[in-house]
Design a protein around this motif. Sequence first.
Motif, PDB file in Angstrom:
ATOM      1  N   SER A  16       0.845  -1.198   0.000  1.00 20.77           N
ATOM      2  CA  SER A  16       0.000   0.000   0.000  1.00 20.77           C
ATOM      3  C   SER A  16       0.877   1.242   0.000  1.00 20.77           C
ATOM      4  O   SER A  16       1.970   1.241   0.584  1.00 20.77           O
ATOM      5  CB  SER A  16      -0.886  -0.024   1.259  1.00 20.77           C
ATOM      6  N   GLU A  17       0.373   2.283  -0.669  1.00 15.68           N
ATOM      7  CA  GLU A  17       1.119   3.554  -0.644  1.00 15.68           C
ATOM      8  C   GLU A  17       0.346   4.581   0.166  1.00 15.68           C
ATOM      9  O   GLU A  17       0.904   5.271   1.009  1.00 15.68           O
ATOM     10  CB  GLU A  17       1.330   4.037  -2.081  1.00 15.68           C
ATOM     11  N   ASN A  18      -0.947   4.615  -0.062  1.00 16.97           N
ATOM     12  CA  ASN A  18      -1.752   5.645   0.619  1.00 16.97           C
ATOM     13  C   ASN A  18      -2.658   5.076   1.705  1.00 16.97           C
ATOM     14  O   ASN A  18      -3.498   5.809   2.239  1.00 16.97           O
ATOM     15  CB  ASN A  18      -2.576   6.427  -0.410  1.00 16.97           C
ATOM     16  N   SER A  20      -5.108   2.635   1.675  1.00 18.21           N
ATOM     17  CA  SER A  20      -6.403   1.972   1.435  1.00 18.21           C
ATOM     18  C   SER A  20      -6.251   0.450   1.430  1.00 18.21           C
ATOM     19  O   SER A  20      -7.054  -0.265   2.037  1.00 18.21           O
ATOM     20  CB  SER A  20      -6.995   2.403   0.093  1.00 18.21           C
ATOM     21  N   GLY A  85      -4.339  -1.705 -14.052  1.00 22.53           N
ATOM     22  CA  GLY A  85      -5.031  -2.980 -14.245  1.00 22.53           C
ATOM     23  C   GLY A  85      -4.219  -4.174 -13.813  1.00 22.53           C
ATOM     24  O   GLY A  85      -4.464  -5.300 -14.275  1.00 22.53           O
TER      25      GLY A  85
HETATM   26  C1  FMN Z   1       0.768   4.098 -11.091  1.00 22.74           C
HETATM   27  C2  FMN Z   1      -0.677   3.995 -10.702  1.00 22.74           C
HETATM   28  C3  FMN Z   1      -1.547   3.296 -11.512  1.00 22.74           C
HETATM   29  C4  FMN Z   1      -2.885   3.151 -11.156  1.00 22.74           C
HETATM   30  N1  FMN Z   1      -3.707   2.438 -11.952  1.00 22.74           N
HETATM   31  C5  FMN Z   1      -5.009   2.287 -11.594  1.00 22.74           C
HETATM   32  C6  FMN Z   1      -5.878   1.504 -12.397  1.00 22.74           C
HETATM   33  O1  FMN Z   1      -5.514   0.938 -13.397  1.00 22.74           O
HETATM   34  N2  FMN Z   1      -7.171   1.395 -12.009  1.00 22.74           N
HETATM   35  C7  FMN Z   1      -7.659   2.023 -10.888  1.00 22.74           C
HETATM   36  O2  FMN Z   1      -8.811   1.867 -10.574  1.00 22.74           O
HETATM   37  N3  FMN Z   1      -6.822   2.753 -10.101  1.00 22.74           N
HETATM   38  C8  FMN Z   1      -5.520   2.900 -10.410  1.00 22.74           C
HETATM   39  N4  FMN Z   1      -4.678   3.617  -9.601  1.00 22.74           N
HETATM   40  C9  FMN Z   1      -5.199   4.156  -8.329  1.00 22.74           C
HETATM   41  C10 FMN Z   1      -4.861   3.270  -7.135  1.00 22.74           C
HETATM   42  O3  FMN Z   1      -5.165   1.932  -7.430  1.00 22.74           O
HETATM   43  C11 FMN Z   1      -5.633   3.703  -5.919  1.00 22.74           C
HETATM   44  O4  FMN Z   1      -5.265   5.011  -5.580  1.00 22.74           O
HETATM   45  C12 FMN Z   1      -5.451   2.782  -4.753  1.00 22.74           C
HETATM   46  O5  FMN Z   1      -6.500   3.012  -3.845  1.00 22.74           O
HETATM   47  C13 FMN Z   1      -4.143   2.999  -4.038  1.00 22.74           C
HETATM   48  O6  FMN Z   1      -4.030   2.105  -2.967  1.00 22.74           O
HETATM   49  P1  FMN Z   1      -3.228   2.484  -1.650  1.00 22.74           P
HETATM   50  O7  FMN Z   1      -4.002   3.550  -0.929  1.00 22.74           O
HETATM   51  O8  FMN Z   1      -3.165   1.236  -0.883  1.00 22.74           O
HETATM   52  O9  FMN Z   1      -1.881   2.953  -2.087  1.00 22.74           O
HETATM   53  C14 FMN Z   1      -3.363   3.787  -9.957  1.00 22.74           C
HETATM   54  C15 FMN Z   1      -2.457   4.490  -9.151  1.00 22.74           C
HETATM   55  C16 FMN Z   1      -1.127   4.610  -9.519  1.00 22.74           C
HETATM   56  C17 FMN Z   1      -0.189   5.386  -8.634  1.00 22.74           C
END
Ligand code: FMN
Length: 369
Positions: A16-18, A20, A85
Amino acid sequence: MKPNNTQIEILVLFNSENGSTYRMAQAIARGINSYPGAKAVLKQVPRIMALKDEQTKSFAAVPYATINELPLYDGIAFGSAVHFGNMTADMRYFLDQSVTIWTQRKLEGVPATVFMSAGSGAGREGAILSFWNTLAVHGMLIVPVGINGASEIDQSVPQGNTVFGASSLTGNKMSPRPSEGELQIAKLQGYALAKAAKGHRLTSEATAEIVPALQENQIEAKLKALNIELPEAPAPVGNYKPYRISGNQVFINQVALINGKIAHPGIIGTDISQEQAKEATRQTMLNVLSVLKQATGGDLNRVRQAVQLTGFFNTAAGYANHAVLMNEASNLLVEIMGESGMHTRGTVGASSLPLNSAVEIQAIFELKD
Ligand SMILES: Cc1cc2nc3c(=O)[nH]c(=O)nc-3n(C[C@H](O)[C@H](O)[C@H](O)COP(=O)(O)O)c2cc1C
């Protein structure tokens, strides 16, 4: 962890980065912990590049997993943000280090499930399914969520649930994310994984008991169960061998020798009774089996099947009960070897036999390749 512990331990491994995916991981862990006797262990995958503000993250204190610990768990829940994806690069990089575990088949049959956090949700189902590819290559038992709980969650806001695994739509701000519904589905997914992991543990324990029994020499086990000790294989009394292997067939001939003497010698119906002749027949068949054991280097498991038995009986003129006597040999063989002991059979009356034996048996067996 697995060894001799009635509690099952399940790894919830996330990236996870943010935050969620971490919150989804916590919900998965709650579901696991709600299953009797199950315990979740939360860990994150190491990063290819450290986050700038990593120490301020909600998951900063969660330890990093090492690749070699994966086989120590009864099940694994994998969680990743959706990136284009797919799983994140951190998760991909981590799993790419599992080649040794893969070739040693250490995760085979271990239950696994996948959950994700997405933004808009674009490609999230495909992301879970493509994550499954890696788990399938490992031979893991994939646990989906199906429609479990889907009808009970708040339908007035978009929800990230999929039949493959829970996900969150963090880009949708109609409710705080992950939403209550998304967390609830994750919890159910954790519970389902724990249930599968418990089943896996029970099956593994049962298999651990069964496999050695199956590997045990089955003919020897049967002999033991029937309380039969094979006699010492009689030595040849002439210029011949006790057995000959030709191709994958073994040829054996024996009379009713026991400790260097013939059991119940003489003519059946004149010198010895039918009961004594049966005992001599049984002794002859045991001699055949003991020579067979010699022929297989002591490993009767090498015998694929019996092929043919031919019984010669030293009978008085007019004697007609050969089949009753030969049944003694046939029944013994089938009792010991089961279906593979079935054979074709010839039964002959003779006016005399070597060493005045009442019986001689010629036997042919087939060996495994
Ligand atoms: C490089 C990158 C690519 C992503 N690609 C998608 C995607 O294909 N589909 C989508 O729904 N969200 C995409 N996202 C959004 C993340 O999946 C979303 O912000 C997710 O909740 C991050 O999870 P985290 O809070 O655990 O980091 C992308 C984000 C980043 C940074």
